[in-house]
Design an enzyme around this catalytic site. Structure first.
Site, short mmCIF file in Angstrom:
data_model
loop_
_atom_site.label_atom_id
_atom_site.label_comp_id
_atom_site.label_asym_id
_atom_site.label_seq_id
_atom_site.Cartn_x
_atom_site.Cartn_y
_atom_site.Cartn_z
N GLY A 125 40.50 27.48 23.22
CA GLY A 125 40.38 28.89 22.86
C GLY A 125 39.68 29.05 21.54
O GLY A 125 39.52 28.08 20.79
N CYS B 30 41.76 20.71 23.66
CA CYS B 30 41.12 21.31 22.50
C CYS B 30 42.14 22.13 21.68
O CYS B 30 43.04 21.57 21.09
CB CYS B 30 39.94 22.14 22.96
SG CYS B 30 38.80 22.49 21.65
N TYR B 31 42.05 23.46 21.70
CA TYR B 31 43.04 24.26 20.97
C TYR B 31 44.46 23.87 21.40
O TYR B 31 45.37 23.77 20.58
CB TYR B 31 42.81 25.75 21.25
CG TYR B 31 43.81 26.68 20.58
CD1 TYR B 31 43.62 27.09 19.27
CD2 TYR B 31 44.94 27.12 21.26
CE1 TYR B 31 44.54 27.93 18.65
CE2 TYR B 31 45.87 27.96 20.65
CZ TYR B 31 45.65 28.36 19.34
OH TYR B 31 46.56 29.18 18.73
N HIS C 56 36.69 18.33 26.66
CA HIS C 56 36.98 19.14 27.84
C HIS C 56 36.80 18.33 29.13
O HIS C 56 35.67 18.12 29.57
CB HIS C 56 36.05 20.36 27.87
CG HIS C 56 36.38 21.33 26.77
ND1 HIS C 56 37.30 22.34 26.94
CD2 HIS C 56 35.96 21.42 25.50
CE1 HIS C 56 37.41 23.03 25.81
NE2 HIS C 56 36.61 22.48 24.92
N GLU D 10 37.35 19.31 32.03
CA GLU D 10 37.06 20.18 33.17
C GLU D 10 35.57 20.46 33.37
O GLU D 10 35.17 20.97 34.41
CB GLU D 10 37.81 21.52 33.01
CG GLU D 10 37.37 22.43 31.87
CD GLU D 10 38.00 22.08 30.51
OE1 GLU D 10 38.48 20.94 30.36
OE2 GLU D 10 37.97 22.93 29.61
N SER E 167 34.80 45.49 54.55
CA SER E 167 33.48 45.80 54.01
C SER E 167 32.38 45.11 54.78
O SER E 167 31.20 45.38 54.56
CB SER E 167 33.41 45.33 52.56
OG SER E 167 33.45 43.91 52.53
N GLY E 168 32.76 44.16 55.65
CA GLY E 168 31.73 43.37 56.32
C GLY E 168 31.48 42.08 55.56
O GLY E 168 30.75 41.22 56.02
N GLY E 169 32.07 41.96 54.40
CA GLY E 169 31.92 40.73 53.63
C GLY E 169 32.92 39.68 54.11
O GLY E 169 33.77 39.95 54.96
N VAL E 170 32.81 38.50 53.54
CA VAL E 170 33.64 37.37 53.97
C VAL E 170 35.13 37.65 53.72
O VAL E 170 35.98 37.39 54.58
CB VAL E 170 33.27 36.10 53.18
CG1 VAL E 170 34.04 34.91 53.69
CG2 VAL E 170 31.80 35.85 53.25
N ASP E 171 35.44 38.18 52.54
CA ASP E 171 36.85 38.27 52.15
C ASP E 171 37.64 39.21 53.05
O ASP E 171 38.68 38.84 53.57
CB ASP E 171 36.96 38.74 50.68
CG ASP E 171 35.99 37.99 49.80
OD1 ASP E 171 35.78 36.80 50.08
OD2 ASP E 171 35.44 38.59 48.87
N SER E 172 37.11 40.42 53.23
CA SER E 172 37.89 41.37 54.03
C SER E 172 37.84 41.00 55.51
O SER E 172 38.82 41.22 56.23
CB SER E 172 37.43 42.80 53.78
OG SER E 172 36.06 42.91 54.06
N SER E 173 36.74 40.42 55.98
CA SER E 173 36.68 40.01 57.39
C SER E 173 37.68 38.89 57.64
O SER E 173 38.37 38.86 58.66
CB SER E 173 35.29 39.52 57.77
OG SER E 173 34.34 40.51 57.48
N LYS F 275 36.43 32.18 46.00
CA LYS F 275 35.61 32.51 47.17
C LYS F 275 35.41 31.32 48.11
O LYS F 275 35.48 31.46 49.34
CB LYS F 275 34.26 33.05 46.73
CG LYS F 275 33.47 33.62 47.88
CD LYS F 275 32.59 34.77 47.45
CE LYS F 275 32.32 35.71 48.58
NZ LYS F 275 32.87 37.03 48.37
#
Ligand code: XMP
Length: 507
Positions: free
Chosen positions: A52, A79-80, A166, A168, A221-227, A363
């Site tokens: 941080g 780190c922090y 780090h 990560e 919405s037609g997107g991946v998430d809501s479908s 995602k």
């Protein structure tokens, strides 16, 4: 069981969560000051303290709930986080006066966290301005670099670990080995697989809906998430009404594609044609934020009406993802860049309880679920598309005429990417219609046409992105196809800005 990551404001916190999940352990990010009660709710098996921007030497520097240490969990401070642990247990941290930033090499490393690492001096990524100069009693140094004799530390009971660098980030190539060792030492179950996730989600949505008794309204919405969410509810046997709003700002044939993909999979889909309503609400509006607000409020209006007509409903299901949650929770001091409006962004005062089963998923995790649930690749691998649709890809007023031009240009660009086998390599590609016109010549005629900008990016989660190095031959092909087929477009340019400093969308 989970790994709880306490966020002290590092730009890399989200990456830590991703890395842990890539190692098949479940991880959640909580604010650095989360209480032990909040932490315990996630059934933690290990804790990571992020880096941080603060200094542990400043008065009022953020620190975790003191009772965290009573839980006797393995803790890794990065780190922090390391500087905090060292100070907390009686060591000494000093300001170095400069910021050590960039690559360093571990000249020595030892101890359980570094087991199995390549012996040749591993490269690590540093970014800090304070340094540990004295260890807490009986702690030991487990790694050092040329400039930093205390680059990693471990407590005498082998439960607390700290590292100045780090693990990560990709610039610490063997960072995953370190994190994997930490998970092994902590005994965190490595069962965060798509199959297990799906089982858990099904159980969770059945529980939230009282075994399917509560009626669910789902915004698609037609997107991946809501479908994918529609398929999850269907698979879990939960009765729901999926409402897809055609706001007139969709891509070419989008409505038909969504219907063709979801109806055969048993989704109870209702399409509402609200295009006239949206287009007239947008008339005369040029400011990006105002456009987003108008679209957001029209969405809410349409939803309220549909809910009234088809209700009553108990729950509103949304495909909200983890980055949206982290973003809106906002780390301390984070700025609002754009007001994101998606169907997964309906306000919670719409009068229902919210059902957001993906609120802890990234995602790519949802994409894997989509594949398991049988969402056709065509939809599952689709580039993200913003809730406000093409309206925020038209600079200035989104008139029906401009929408038509942009819709055609977008379709030509995307279909060319697919033809050339470049679609899947890019995270997102889009066309932006600018209001700027320039002079050209076609045959013997002067042409005064719009400038269209093409943008394609590579990214992992949309939070940062790099402009895609599309082949020049491809760009040449698309530019000439677009200017040939759409006479209103006089010139095509390619956007070579990454995020940051730019965002992916232009508005
Ligand atoms: P930016 O432009 O902020 O976009 O770099 C990051 C990702 O988010 C998408 N985006 C949106 N998605 N509603 C959405 O559902 C929105 O209002 C919205 N604005 C941007 C964008 O397409 C990219 O994938």
């Amino acid at each position: 069981m989970s790994v709880v990551i306490l966020d002290f404001g590092s730009q890399y916190t989200r990456l830590i969560a991703r890395r842990i999940r890539e190692l098949h352990a479940y991880s959640v990010i909580l604010p650095g000051r989360a209480t032990v009660e909040q932490i315990s709710r996630h059934d933690p098996q290990a804790v990571i303290l992020s880096g941080g921007p603060a200094s542990v030497l400043q008065p009022g520097a953020p620190h975790p709930d003191e009772r965290l240490f009573d839980l006797n969990l393995p803790i890794l401070g990065i780190c922090y986080g390391m500087q905090y642990l060292v100070q907390r247990f009686g060591g000494r941290v000093i300001p170095t006066g400069t910021r050590e930033y960039g690559r360093a090499v571990l000249t020595r490393h030892a101890g359980a966290l570094f087991a199995g690492m390549d012996e040749t001096e591993p490269q690590v990524w540093m970014s800090h301005s304070d340094a540990v100069v004295e260890l807490p009693p009986e702690w030991r140094v487990t790694a050092e670099t040329e400039d930093n004799p205390i680059a990693a530390v471990e407590s005498p009971d082998g439960q607390l670990f700290g590292m100045q660098f780090h693990p990560e980030v990709v610039h610490t190539p063997q960072g995953k080995v370190i994190l994997e060792n930490f998970l092994r030492i902590s005994g965190v179950p490595l069962d965060w697989t798509p199959e297990r996730t799906l089982e858990r989600l099904i159980a969770k949505v059945r529980e939230r809906t009282d075994g399917g008794k509560k009626r669910v309204l789902l915004a698609v919405s037609g997107g991946v998430d809501s479908s994918t969410l529609a398929l999850l509810l269907t698979r879990a046997g939960i009765e729901h009404t999926a409402v897809f709003v055609d706001h007139g700002l969709l891509r070419l044939n989008e409505r038909e594609e969504v219907e063709q993909a979801l109806l055969p999979l048993g989704v109870n889909l209702v399409t509402v044609d609200a295009s006239e309503r949206f287009i007239s609400a947008l008339a005369g509006i040029t400011d990006p934020e105002e456009k987003r607000k108008v679209i957001g409020s029209e969405f809410i209006g349409v939803f309220r009406e549909e809910a009234r007509k088809r209700g009553p409903f108990h729950l509103l299901a949304q495909g909200t993802l983890y980055p949206d949650v982290i973003e809106s929770a906002g780390s301390e001091g984070s700025a609002s860049i754009k007001s994101h409006h998606n169907v997964g962004g309906l306000p919670d005062d719409i009068g229902f309880d919210l059902l957001e089963p993906f609120r802890y998923l990234f995602k790519d995790e949802v994409r894997r679920l989509a594949a398991l649930l049988g969402l056709p690749d065509e939809l599952g691998q689709r580039h993200p598309f913003p809730g406000p649709g093409l309206a925020i890809r038209i600079i200035g007023e989104a008139t029906p005429e401009r929408l038509r031009i942009l819709r055609e240009a977008d379709a030509l660009f995307i279909s060319a990417l697919k033809e050339w086998g470049l679609y899947k390599q890019t995270w997102q590609a889009l066309a932006v219609l600018t209001p700027v016109r320039s002079v050209g010549v076609v045959g013997d005629e002067r042409r005064y046409g719009y400038i269209l900008a093409l943008r394609a990016v590579t990214s992992v989660d949309g939070m940062t992105a790099d402009w895609a190095r599309l082949p020049h031959d491809f760009l040449d092909f698309v530019a000439s196809r677009i200017t040939r087929r759409i006479p209103e477009i006089g010139r095509v340019v390619y956007d070579i800005t990454s995020k940051p400093p730019a965002t992916i969308e232009w508005e």
